[in-house]
Design a protein around this motif. Structure first.
Motif, PDB file in Angstrom:
ATOM      1  N   SER A 157       1.167  -1.278  -0.012  1.00 58.88           N
ATOM      2  CA  SER A 157      -0.373   0.020   0.241  1.00 58.88           C
ATOM      3  C   SER A 157       0.845   1.302   0.211  1.00 58.88           C
ATOM      4  CB  SER A 157      -0.815   0.373   1.451  1.00 58.88           C
ATOM      5  OG  SER A 157      -1.752  -0.768   1.232  1.00 58.88           O
ATOM      6  N   SER A 165      -1.851   4.325   5.861  1.00 56.22           N
ATOM      7  CA  SER A 165      -2.327   3.913   4.197  1.00 56.22           C
ATOM      8  C   SER A 165      -4.216   4.239   3.707  1.00 56.22           C
ATOM      9  CB  SER A 165      -1.636   2.410   3.823  1.00 56.22           C
ATOM     10  OG  SER A 165      -1.960   2.249   5.956  1.00 56.22           O
ATOM     11  N   TYR A 166      -4.400   4.706   4.202  1.00 59.28           N
ATOM     12  CA  TYR A 166      -5.859   4.779   4.531  1.00 59.28           C
ATOM     13  C   TYR A 166      -6.790   5.925   4.272  1.00 59.28           C
ATOM     14  CZ  TYR A 166      -5.842   2.314   9.246  1.00 59.28           C
ATOM     15  OH  TYR A 166      -5.402   1.147   9.783  1.00 59.28           O
ATOM     16  N   ASP A 241      -8.610  -5.578   5.952  1.00 63.48           N
ATOM     17  CA  ASP A 241      -7.731  -4.903   5.995  1.00 63.48           C
ATOM     18  C   ASP A 241      -6.410  -5.355   7.397  1.00 63.48           C
ATOM     19  OD1 ASP A 241      -8.546  -2.754   5.243  1.00 63.48           O
ATOM     20  OD2 ASP A 241     -10.490  -3.160   6.465  1.00 63.48           O
ATOM     21  N   GLN A 244      -3.186  -4.133   6.827  1.00 56.93           N
ATOM     22  CA  GLN A 244      -3.093  -2.423   6.711  1.00 56.93           C
ATOM     23  C   GLN A 244      -3.206  -1.784   8.579  1.00 56.93           C
ATOM     24  OE1 GLN A 244      -4.809   0.329   4.635  1.00 56.93           O
ATOM     25  NE2 GLN A 244      -6.628  -0.433   4.256  1.00 56.93           N
ATOM     26  N   ASN A 250       0.627   3.497  10.660  1.00 58.13           N
ATOM     27  CA  ASN A 250      -1.654   3.553  11.627  1.00 58.13           C
ATOM     28  C   ASN A 250      -2.216   3.714  12.025  1.00 58.13           C
ATOM     29  OD1 ASN A 250      -1.599   3.483   8.196  1.00 58.13           O
ATOM     30  ND2 ASN A 250      -1.958   1.699   8.218  1.00 58.13           N
TER      31      ASN A 250
END
Length: 376
Positions: A157, A165-166, A241, A244, A250
């Protein structure tokens, strides 16, 4: 035309229309990406959803006449729900990945790119554009990385210092020669938390993904899910997810900048049993606005069936028997047999035994017999 002033004007305007990061990149071929894509193809690690012509994926000049630069954009999305719903016994829920919360991001980014196009065209009438989001030829991550939006993380990502990475990514090829930004230095270091967290080992190594083992990809397939992945999928209905949420960058990142990205908890984490019997029209009305609906209801229903087996939800046995005995689709009937076997109990066993006597499809029969062998 003062190109540097125009570039600054575009940056300022992008903030006004809700673009959270913007960068500029050279349209020269993505040579390193080409080598990686060829290697992925040789290993059969691709998902099959990508543009199949590798040259088009790495050469902007093949899809745009005389490109001079590429504008990359990023829009941040939430990682937490403001309103939460709880999965409990008898009312088990599935989950859509965060990228599928809120309105379909393709629509969100295309609107913002369209506004950018109109803004630039008003200032430079001879300007030309080709915008794309996710489904275009270019590799979004490669463009974003070159444009300095973020670095390409080991979880495959783009990771931004501000939003992790959102972020949703989009890009616009243009015939205007903007000054390119500098790529960002990789900041993953020796961290391997995303690789360690991947449920199926799909992250072969930092920056290399075997899509055929990735749960995000598997939830979108329409056939029987291979046995080895059924337990690992858990209650995921669409996407995954894990890589992530495991990322240290994050941690604590949760942004609610855009109303259209806000999740409806009943859509992002829906009750499972109603999904089994939802009609096409009801599915489109309920889930149509989210990106996770793009493959239709069949994968979502199959995943809901697996999730009920994962939870061993005894209250779902009558619903699963209805799927096993009445659904016209072999994949749903066979998957229901697997879930009934997982849940167990006299009612489930009886249903499997009866179905074994009348089922005509070989794959479904195999699932039923495998399920019955677990009891014996």
């Amino acid at each position: 035309m003062d190109i540097l002033q125009l570039q600054q004007d575009i940056i300022d305007y992008s903030k006004e229309i809700g673009i959270d990061k913007i960068g500029f990149a050279s349209p020269s071929p993505f040579s390193e990406m080409k080598s990686r894509l060829i290697h992925q193809q040789e290993l059969q690690y691709q998902s099959g959803f990508e543009e199949q012509d590798i040259e088009k994926r790495v050469r902007p000049d093949l899809i745009f006449d005389h490109p001079q630069s590429i504008i990359a954009i990023a829009v941040a999305y939430p990682s937490k729900m403001k309103v939460r719903v709880v999965s409990k016994k008898g009312e088990r829920r599935g989950i859509f990945c965060r990228a599928s919360w809120g309105e379909d991001y393709h629509h969100i980014l295309r609107r913002k790119l369209k506004l950018l196009e109109e803004y630039i065209a008003a200032k430079v009438p001879e300007a030309k554009f080709k915008s794309m989001v996710d489904t275009g030829e270019l590799v979004d991550r490669a463009v974003a990385e070159r444009a300095g939006i973020g670095w390409s993380g080991k979880n495959c990502s783009i990771i931004t210092p501000e939003f992790g990475s959102y972020v949703y990514l989009g890009e616009m090829i243009t015939n205007l020669p903007f000054k390119p930004d500098s790529p960002m230095e990789d900041q993953c270091g020796s961290c391997t938390k995303c690789l360690d967290a991947c449920p199926t080992g799909a992250l072969v190594q930092g920056g290399q993904l075997n899509s055929q083992r990735c749960i995000a990809f598997l939830t979108q397939t329409k056939g029987f899910l291979p046995e080895e992945f059924r337990e690992k999928i858990g209650n995921r209905l669409y996407g995954c997810d894990s890589c992530q949420t495991a990322c240290p960058v994050n941690k604590g990142k949760d942004f609610h900048f855009h109303a259209e990205t806000e999740p409806d908890a009943e859509l992002a984490k829906p009750l499972l049993k109603p999904i089994l019997h939802i009609s096409n029209r009801e599915f489109k009305e309920k889930f149509g606005p989210v990106s996770g609906s793009w493959r239709g209801k069949k994968p979502i229903q199959r995943n809901a069936v697996i999730a009920l087996g994962h939870f061993k939800d005894e209250t779902a046995v009558p619903d699963l028997i209805k799927v096993l005995t009445e659904d016209p689709r072999p994949v749903l009937r066979g998957t229901a047999a697997w879930s009934l076997a997982k849940i167990g109990g006299a009612e489930a066993i009886t249903a499997l035994e009866k179905s074994a006597e009348v089922e005509k499809d070989d794959e479904v029969l195999s699932e039923i017999r495998t399920g019955l062998s677990l009891f014996r």
